[in-house]
Write a protein that holds these residues in place. Structure first.
Motif, mmCIF file in Angstrom:
data_model
loop_
_atom_site.group_PDB
_atom_site.id
_atom_site.type_symbol
_atom_site.label_atom_id
_atom_site.label_comp_id
_atom_site.label_asym_id
_atom_site.label_seq_id
_atom_site.Cartn_x
_atom_site.Cartn_y
_atom_site.Cartn_z
ATOM 1 N N LEU A 4 70.490 90.094 -47.831
ATOM 2 C CA LEU A 4 71.051 88.760 -47.747
ATOM 3 C C LEU A 4 70.743 87.989 -46.474
ATOM 4 O O LEU A 4 70.454 86.812 -46.546
ATOM 5 C CB LEU A 4 72.561 88.833 -47.959
ATOM 6 N N GLU A 7 67.809 85.765 -46.771
ATOM 7 C CA GLU A 7 67.759 84.683 -47.745
ATOM 8 C C GLU A 7 67.574 83.350 -47.043
ATOM 9 O O GLU A 7 67.185 82.361 -47.630
ATOM 10 C CB GLU A 7 69.042 84.653 -48.584
ATOM 11 N N GLN A 121 73.936 84.079 -55.745
ATOM 12 C CA GLN A 121 72.932 84.039 -54.676
ATOM 13 C C GLN A 121 72.890 82.661 -53.998
ATOM 14 O O GLN A 121 71.849 82.243 -53.496
ATOM 15 C CB GLN A 121 71.549 84.373 -55.243
ATOM 16 N N HIS A 124 76.354 81.255 -49.851
ATOM 17 C CA HIS A 124 76.125 81.209 -48.411
ATOM 18 C C HIS A 124 75.516 79.881 -47.973
ATOM 19 O O HIS A 124 75.511 79.578 -46.774
ATOM 20 C CB HIS A 124 75.249 82.379 -47.953
ATOM 21 N N TRP A 149 76.224 88.137 -55.129
ATOM 22 C CA TRP A 149 74.856 88.323 -54.635
ATOM 23 C C TRP A 149 74.319 89.664 -55.118
ATOM 24 O O TRP A 149 75.055 90.639 -55.173
ATOM 25 C CB TRP A 149 74.824 88.323 -53.107
ATOM 26 N N TYR A 187 75.099 92.994 -46.172
ATOM 27 C CA TYR A 187 75.727 91.844 -46.831
ATOM 28 C C TYR A 187 77.042 91.406 -46.201
ATOM 29 O O TYR A 187 77.574 90.333 -46.526
ATOM 30 C CB TYR A 187 75.990 92.159 -48.313
#
Length: 276
Positions: A4, A7, A121, A124, A149, A187
């Motif tokens: 994560l 990302e 996803q 955030h 996620w 995460y």
């Protein structure tokens, strides 16, 4: 897909939701995104719906419709909100979803209410407190917010093989460091931000964290197809991306041309309070 933190490539001092140039870079190739990105465990979809009062769903950050298709297949009516007009157009044209283009924090529900607000996803990229407040505004009492996620859990051998490529091609980057992270470090920062935002909104019961384990076998070509859709890669210069892809291809070939990645789908979820 990368863990994560990668990302987005926002510096640690900048929360992901403020890195708009990254958040809105995924629509550069929506067809590839829809084709290559993994879906979510059916058990997660079932758990969200079993804990919701009905089947009307708002998909925040619908993108190309990956999450929305799973909820529609489960019998839901789905409305999407998407900040990227390119992604929204793809979801409309390919699958016929009703998608409204807006940043979720500023989106006007126009009096509409839903049984579930979901975000795969994507959460955030949402300012966590205003996002939770907007979700509460759109949920009926007893409705459920679920942000989730896919978190990859590579074997030590796989992590070392991929990590060596990124350390060589992108030294010092988040993408280079991601493969050494283990457990909650993969995460925890993002789920903590989501849960803290839910609490701070004052509109929900206590947030819960749900985990769903699954795995997928990737061929070299399938893995290379999805890499350019992830936040650590969408804004790389073309020559640097080609170096990454070439190095990763060699690493996968050395494993026999395919590998199995274990995942945990992690959901932060809470129920809208009767009064808020």
């Amino acid at each position: 897909m990368p863990i994560l933190p990668s990302e987005g490539t926002a510096p640690p001092s900048q929360p992901p939701h403020r890195a708009r140039e990254i958040a809105e870079s995924f629509g550069v190739d929506p067809e590839r995104y829809a084709r290559a990105r993994p879906r979510y465990p059916d058990a997660l979809v079932a758990a969200v719906l079993d804990a919701s009062p009905g089947r009307s769903v708002l998909d925040v950050g619908i993108g190309t419709g990956i999450v929305a298709r799973q909820f529609r297949a489960a019998g839901c009516a789905v409305l999407g909100v998407e900040a990227d007009a390119r992604m929204a157009a793809f979801a409309r044209e390919r699958d016929g979803f009703d998608v409204e283009v807006a940043r979720f924090e500023n989106w006007d529900p126009a009096g509409r209410v839903f049984d579930a607000v979901v975000s795969g996803q994507t959460w955030h990229w949402i300012d966590p407190v205003p996002g939770a407040e907007r979700a509460a505004l759109t949920l009926r009492p007893g409705g459920r917010l679920a942000a989730f996620w896919n978190v990859d859990r590579p074997s030590p051998e796989l992590a070392e093989a991929f990590g060596a490529v990124y350390r060589r091609v992108l030294p010092g980057s988040l993408a280079a460091g991601q493969w050494s992270a283990t457990g909650e470090a993969r995460y925890g920062a993002l789920t903590t931000r989501a849960a803290d935002g839910i609490r701070a909104s004052g509109a929900f019961g206590a947030p819960e964290e749900w985990h769903f384990d699954w795995e997928r076998t990737w061929t070299r070509d399938d893995w290379l197809d999805q890499l350019p859709t992830t936040g650590g890669h969408t804004r790389l210069p073309a020559d640097r991306l080609e170096q990454v892809l070439a190095g990763v291809a060699e690493a996968v070939d050395a494993m026999g041309g395919a590998f199995t990645m274990r995942y945990t789908a992690v959901a932060v979820t809470a129920v809208r309070a009767s009064r808020c």
